[in-house]
Design an enzyme around this catalytic site. Structure first.
Site, PDB file in Angstrom:
ATOM      1  N   HIS A 153      -3.513  -6.144   9.155  1.00  0.00           N
ATOM      2  CA  HIS A 153      -3.494  -4.949   9.997  1.00  0.00           C
ATOM      3  C   HIS A 153      -4.778  -4.840  10.813  1.00  0.00           C
ATOM      4  O   HIS A 153      -4.746  -4.557  12.018  1.00  0.00           O
ATOM      5  CB  HIS A 153      -3.338  -3.691   9.133  1.00  0.00           C
ATOM      6  CG  HIS A 153      -1.933  -3.384   8.721  1.00  0.00           C
ATOM      7  ND1 HIS A 153      -1.206  -4.191   7.871  1.00  0.00           N
ATOM      8  CD2 HIS A 153      -1.114  -2.338   9.048  1.00  0.00           C
ATOM      9  CE1 HIS A 153      -0.005  -3.659   7.679  1.00  0.00           C
ATOM     10  NE2 HIS A 153       0.073  -2.542   8.379  1.00  0.00           N
ATOM     11  N   HIS A 201      -6.245  -3.089   0.450  1.00  0.00           N
ATOM     12  CA  HIS A 201      -7.282  -3.997   0.941  1.00  0.00           C
ATOM     13  C   HIS A 201      -8.649  -3.522   0.482  1.00  0.00           C
ATOM     14  O   HIS A 201      -8.873  -2.321   0.257  1.00  0.00           O
ATOM     15  CB  HIS A 201      -7.283  -4.075   2.474  1.00  0.00           C
ATOM     16  CG  HIS A 201      -6.249  -4.990   3.034  1.00  0.00           C
ATOM     17  ND1 HIS A 201      -6.258  -6.348   2.810  1.00  0.00           N
ATOM     18  CD2 HIS A 201      -5.161  -4.739   3.817  1.00  0.00           C
ATOM     19  CE1 HIS A 201      -5.216  -6.901   3.437  1.00  0.00           C
ATOM     20  NE2 HIS A 201      -4.542  -5.943   4.044  1.00  0.00           N
TER      21      HIS A 201
END
Length: 263
Positions: A153, A201
């Site tokens: 992302h 993440h």
């Protein structure tokens, strides 16, 4: 005093072939360099105490904050999964490339599409090479498939926002340029926040994604600028976009032609 375009160094066909070769060389060189850099970053993350503590504290702190505030969690999920989703970002670049084709700026459209494709391929290759596990937090609020490093992302946001800025800046008035810069910066930073807050993440994943994404754009923009020099186009600051001449035309005309050399 008006700055006249320089005499082209190569024919249009030769310049186009050199542009393609430069794009491939830039992407290949960056791909080769990215893997050892990613491995080095993972080694640093695994053994260097300050970065490890930053990853752990940011992941647990932000994750706890969104878990305890359902409204915030809903906003974070919406932006991460829809507004800033890689598919959404790439579709925006595809729309921009379509607009460029309509305006007969096919070389710039090729650059935009090629840069995003190269970024996606490099990100996937680095993920497989590093094979870092995602955070495993208590009471998770989100799950994501695949490996963690770098953040796809974050890398996609950095690449696509930079590409869109370099493409659309010539078409915007000064006030709208400031808005475009603001939206781009907020989007890139926002993606990093949402991915860490959702617990999918680490901070270092996001930092790696940003660095790799911007690096890909810098490499391919260098290749495109080389094509401009080959065709005798004047140098342009990056704040004016990759092809400032787009601002001179309000409607599509015939195929692109190199500027006439000065007498």
């Amino acid at each position: 005093m008006t700055c006249r375009p320089r005499r082209p160094r190569f024919s249009p066909r030769t310049a186009d072939l050199r542009l393609g070769a430069r794009l491939l060389a830039a992407a290949a060189a960056f791909a080769v360099a990215a893997v050892p850099v990613a491995l080095l970053l993972v080694l640093v993350e695994a053994h260097w105490g300050p970065l490890h503590r930053l990853d752990e504290s940011a992941a647990t702190g932000l994750h706890r904050a969104v878990r305890e505030h359902p409204a915030l969690l809903g906003v974070v999920r919406t932006f991460s999964d829809r507004v800033w989703d890689p598919v959404t970002m790439r579709l925006l670049v595809a729309l921009a490339a379509g607009l460029l084709l309509w305006r007969r700026a096919w070389r710039l459209a090729l650059w935009a599409a090629g840069t995003v494709a190269a970024s996606a391929a490099i990100g996937a290759a680095v993920k497989l090479a590093v094979a870092r596990a995602r955070p495993s937090l208590p009471e998770p609020v989100a799950h994501a498939p695949g490996f963690s490093f770098p953040s796809g992302h974050a890398m996609t946001a950095a690449t696509c926002c930079a590409v869109l800025l370099l493409v659309v800046l010539p078409l915007l008035r000064p006030a709208l340029r400031r808005v475009a810069w603001t939206v781009a910066v907020v989007s890139v930073l926002g993606v990093g926040f949402t991915r860490v807050a959702l617990g999918v993440h680490w901070v270092s994943d996001v930092l790696a994604g940003w660095l790799l994404g911007f690096g890909v754009v810098a490499a391919t923009a260098w290749a495109f600028d080389g094509w401009r020099r080959d065709t005798g186009r004047p140098a342009a600051p990056v704040t004016e976009g990759l092809e400032p001449e787009l601002a001179d035309d309000d409607r599509p005309e015939g195929p692109e032609r190199p500027p006439r050399p000065s007498a």
